[in-house]
Design a protein around this motif. Structure first.
Motif, PDB file in Angstrom:
ATOM      1  N   GLY A  49       0.786  -1.235   0.000  1.00  0.00           N
ATOM      2  CA  GLY A  49       0.000   0.000   0.000  1.00  0.00           C
ATOM      3  C   GLY A  49       0.805   1.265   0.000  1.00  0.00           C
ATOM      4  N   ASP A  50       2.142   1.173  -0.092  1.00  0.00           N
ATOM      5  CA  ASP A  50       2.948   2.396  -0.094  1.00  0.00           C
ATOM      6  C   ASP A  50       2.937   3.070  -1.464  1.00  0.00           C
ATOM      7  OD1 ASP A  50       4.199   0.195  -1.094  1.00  0.00           O
ATOM      8  OD2 ASP A  50       6.164   0.609  -0.224  1.00  0.00           O
ATOM      9  N   ILE A  51       2.723   2.304  -2.533  1.00  0.00           N
ATOM     10  CA  ILE A  51       2.558   2.871  -3.869  1.00  0.00           C
ATOM     11  C   ILE A  51       1.171   2.469  -4.353  1.00  0.00           C
ATOM     12  CG2 ILE A  51       3.422   2.897  -6.242  1.00  0.00           C
ATOM     13  CD1 ILE A  51       6.159   2.228  -5.218  1.00  0.00           C
ATOM     14  N   THR A  52       0.358   3.459  -4.714  1.00  0.00           N
ATOM     15  CA  THR A  52      -1.030   3.180  -5.087  1.00  0.00           C
ATOM     16  C   THR A  52      -1.413   3.998  -6.305  1.00  0.00           C
ATOM     17  OG1 THR A  52      -1.807   4.924  -3.605  1.00  0.00           O
ATOM     18  CG2 THR A  52      -1.732   2.668  -2.718  1.00  0.00           C
ATOM     19  N   PRO A  53      -2.333   3.481  -7.126  1.00  0.00           N
ATOM     20  CA  PRO A  53      -2.851   4.276  -8.250  1.00  0.00           C
ATOM     21  C   PRO A  53      -3.806   5.345  -7.721  1.00  0.00           C
ATOM     22  CG  PRO A  53      -3.963   2.152  -8.163  1.00  0.00           C
ATOM     23  CD  PRO A  53      -2.902   2.109  -7.112  1.00  0.00           C
ATOM     24  N   VAL A  54      -3.576   6.579  -8.136  1.00  0.00           N
ATOM     25  CA  VAL A  54      -4.392   7.670  -7.627  1.00  0.00           C
ATOM     26  C   VAL A  54      -5.279   8.280  -8.712  1.00  0.00           C
ATOM     27  CG1 VAL A  54      -2.815   8.219  -5.748  1.00  0.00           C
ATOM     28  CG2 VAL A  54      -2.445   9.263  -8.007  1.00  0.00           C
ATOM     29  N   SER A  55      -4.896   8.165  -9.979  1.00  0.00           N
ATOM     30  CA  SER A  55      -5.703   8.751 -11.046  1.00  0.00           C
ATOM     31  C   SER A  55      -6.713   7.723 -11.545  1.00  0.00           C
ATOM     32  CB  SER A  55      -4.803   9.213 -12.201  1.00  0.00           C
ATOM     33  OG  SER A  55      -4.217   8.094 -12.850  1.00  0.00           O
ATOM     34  N   ASP A  56      -7.754   8.212 -12.220  1.00  0.00           N
ATOM     35  CA  ASP A  56      -8.768   7.308 -12.770  1.00  0.00           C
ATOM     36  C   ASP A  56      -8.185   6.396 -13.845  1.00  0.00           C
ATOM     37  OD1 ASP A  56     -10.604   8.434 -11.100  1.00  0.00           O
ATOM     38  OD2 ASP A  56     -11.410   9.826 -12.624  1.00  0.00           O
ATOM     39  N   GLY A  57      -7.279   6.965 -14.645  1.00  0.00           N
ATOM     40  CA  GLY A  57      -6.677   6.149 -15.695  1.00  0.00           C
ATOM     41  C   GLY A  57      -5.849   5.017 -15.132  1.00  0.00           C
ATOM     42  N   ALA A  58      -5.047   5.307 -14.086  1.00  0.00           N
ATOM     43  CA  ALA A  58      -4.209   4.273 -13.480  1.00  0.00           C
ATOM     44  C   ALA A  58      -5.066   3.192 -12.835  1.00  0.00           C
ATOM     45  CB  ALA A  58      -3.269   4.899 -12.455  1.00  0.00           C
ATOM     46  N   THR A 104      -8.111   2.386 -13.751  1.00  0.00           N
ATOM     47  CA  THR A 104      -8.740   1.616 -14.835  1.00  0.00           C
ATOM     48  C   THR A 104      -7.762   0.572 -15.393  1.00  0.00           C
ATOM     49  OG1 THR A 104     -10.128   3.508 -15.416  1.00  0.00           O
ATOM     50  CG2 THR A 104      -9.873   1.765 -17.066  1.00  0.00           C
ATOM     51  N   ILE A 105      -6.510   0.984 -15.589  1.00  0.00           N
ATOM     52  CA  ILE A 105      -5.500   0.040 -16.090  1.00  0.00           C
ATOM     53  C   ILE A 105      -5.285  -1.092 -15.090  1.00  0.00           C
ATOM     54  CG2 ILE A 105      -3.049  -0.182 -16.635  1.00  0.00           C
ATOM     55  CD1 ILE A 105      -3.161   2.579 -17.890  1.00  0.00           C
ATOM     56  N   ASN A 106      -5.314  -0.778 -13.799  1.00  0.00           N
ATOM     57  CA  ASN A 106      -5.185  -1.821 -12.780  1.00  0.00           C
ATOM     58  C   ASN A 106      -6.322  -2.841 -12.882  1.00  0.00           C
ATOM     59  OD1 ASN A 106      -3.233  -1.778 -10.122  1.00  0.00           O
ATOM     60  ND2 ASN A 106      -3.158   0.130 -11.298  1.00  0.00           N
ATOM     61  N   ILE A 107      -7.520  -2.339 -13.132  1.00  0.00           N
ATOM     62  CA  ILE A 107      -8.670  -3.228 -13.215  1.00  0.00           C
ATOM     63  C   ILE A 107      -8.614  -4.094 -14.469  1.00  0.00           C
ATOM     64  CG2 ILE A 107     -11.184  -3.311 -13.444  1.00  0.00           C
ATOM     65  CD1 ILE A 107     -11.300  -0.751 -11.762  1.00  0.00           C
ATOM     66  N   THR A 127      -4.747  -6.569 -13.049  1.00  0.00           N
ATOM     67  CA  THR A 127      -5.424  -7.668 -12.340  1.00  0.00           C
ATOM     68  C   THR A 127      -5.404  -8.971 -13.152  1.00  0.00           C
ATOM     69  OG1 THR A 127      -6.834  -6.146 -11.103  1.00  0.00           O
ATOM     70  CG2 THR A 127      -7.596  -8.431 -11.335  1.00  0.00           C
ATOM     71  N   PRO A 128      -5.733  -8.941 -14.468  1.00  0.00           N
ATOM     72  CA  PRO A 128      -5.571 -10.180 -15.254  1.00  0.00           C
ATOM     73  C   PRO A 128      -4.129 -10.683 -15.276  1.00  0.00           C
ATOM     74  CG  PRO A 128      -6.985  -8.651 -16.421  1.00  0.00           C
ATOM     75  CD  PRO A 128      -6.411  -7.905 -15.262  1.00  0.00           C
ATOM     76  N   LEU A 129      -3.146  -9.759 -15.343  1.00  0.00           N
ATOM     77  CA  LEU A 129      -1.755 -10.184 -15.300  1.00  0.00           C
ATOM     78  C   LEU A 129      -1.413 -10.842 -13.967  1.00  0.00           C
ATOM     79  CD1 LEU A 129       0.081  -7.196 -17.046  1.00  0.00           C
ATOM     80  CD2 LEU A 129      -0.285  -9.506 -17.938  1.00  0.00           C
ATOM     81  N   ARG A 130      -2.008 -10.347 -12.888  1.00  0.00           N
ATOM     82  CA  ARG A 130      -1.795 -10.964 -11.577  1.00  0.00           C
ATOM     83  C   ARG A 130      -2.304 -12.406 -11.578  1.00  0.00           C
ATOM     84  NH1 ARG A 130      -4.888  -7.876  -8.672  1.00  0.00           N
ATOM     85  NH2 ARG A 130      -3.268  -6.345  -8.203  1.00  0.00           N
TER      86      ARG A 130
END
Length: 365
Positions: free
Chosen positions: A88-97, A99-102, A106-109
């Motif tokens: 949790g020390d590095i987190t996506p803060v923008s909507d674009g980031a 969205t890319i995580n989702i 996540t599929p790559l995980r």
């Protein structure tokens, strides 16, 4: 003939009680080291790909330590994210980031985790697939050939039978040696590891559904016990057995074998014939090798041959099987050929059989 002692039988039974199993032919697979290397490379590619995605979109991520995400931070984030650690020390803060995580990370995980546990999944899948193949094999196997003993005699017998058109899927090899069964699997045959004198081992080979049984064991006493057990499980199968000593042939016939071949005497007669007439010996050796030169075969008489004498047929007829009698081609009792006769003929291996001959079912002598 001496039967094996009780101690030897007990020893063999203890040795095979754990190893009795059915082995289907396996497909060629890659070596374990190569498989592990490929998985590690795939996992590394997923990790690098995830890190690059984060780095190129680093403006949409926040770092609690310095509010700046560099390449090292991107790899760190990819590592803890794919491994589901997530500090949790590095987190996506923008909507674009986010969205890319989702949609991407996540599929790559999931892919990364599948690669890591791929060995376990493969083992489970292989066991399920093998169990399914085994059940399907048991349900579809009918009128097959069981070969007990995969030594020199057993291998030669299988090659001869397969040269006449029998498919490898219709052959089941029984042998007490696991290495021998592995060799049979490598040639495309189903194998059963175990002692052929035991009824439970022969049941694994589906002997009760077999059309013919070939007994090619190393010992004559073993062949007798196998014949007794096989005949008890299958009353209608044709049993052909080989013995070393001619004096044991009558005992093997009494145990249920339909045909008995004395290997030592047969080899000796062929040697004697080759000494007297090398060319005649060469012809005899050619006749017993199916698929090359001349072949000796047994086939039913076709309609076009009914009413003819053996000399008037297109093929070279050497004997006529009528009922349970085997008559020579010149025997007066043959007379004219009948539709129920079976002919033992000599043909060239390249000669294609008549359509009626190919479709005719085999009969027990």
């Amino acid at each position: 003939m001496k039967l094996p002692g009780n101690d030897a039988i007990a020893r063999e039974a203890d040795e095979h009680i754990v190893t009795r199993r059915v082995q289907l032919p396996r497909r060629v697979v890659e070596r374990p080291l190569r498989q592990v290397s490929k998985r590690l490379l795939m996992a590394l590619l997923v990790l690098v790909g995830t890190a690059l995605i984060v780095y190129f979109d680093r403006a949409g991520y926040g770092d609690n330590s310095d509010d700046h995400v560099d390449l090292l931070d991107a790899f760190y984030y990819a590592t803890v994210t794919l491994s589901t650690t997530g500090y949790g020390d590095i987190t996506p803060v923008s909507d674009g980031a986010r969205t890319i995580n989702i949609l991407v990370i996540t599929p790559l995980r999931v892919v990364f985790l599948i690669i890591l546990v791929g060995t376990t999944l493969e083992v489970l899948t292989e066991r399920t697939r093998e169990e399914w193949r085994l059940n399907r094999w048991r349900s579809t196997l009918r009128d097959h050939t069981v070969v007990v003993g995969f030594g020199t005699k057993g291998r030669s017998a299988i090659r001869t039978v397969c040269a006449t058109g029998l498919k490898k899927e219709q052959v089941v090899v029984v042998d007490p040696s696991g290495k021998v069964i592995d060799a049979a699997n490598a040639e495309g045959f189903v194998g059963v590891v175990g002692d052929g004198t035991r009824s439970d081992v022969l049941r694994r080979a589906e002997v009760h559904k077999a059309r013919q049984i070939i007994i090619a064991t190393q010992r004559d006493d073993t062949a007798v016990l196998v014949s007794l057990t096989a005949r008890q499980l299958n009353k209608g199968a044709k049993i052909v057995a080989a013995v070393r000593e001619e004096e044991n042939a009558p005992l093997l016939r009494q145990s249920g074998a339909d045909s008995v071949i004395t290997s030592a005497s047969a080899a000796g007669r062929l040697l004697g014939l080759s000494v007297l007439s090398p060319k005649a010996g060469r012809v005899m050796e050619d006749l017993i090798q199916q698929g090359s030169g001349l072949d000796i075969i047994e086939r039913p008489a076709i309609k076009a041959e009914v009413g003819l004498s053996p000399r008037e047929t297109d093929d070279l007829v050497v004997s006529v099987v009528r009922g349970h009698r085997v008559l020579g081609y010149d025997d007066p009792a043959v007379g004219k050929l009948q539709l129920t006769d079976r002919l033992i003929t000599i043909v060239r291996s390249t000669t294609s059989p008549h359509p009626e001959i190919k479709a005719a079912p085999r009969e027990r002598d």
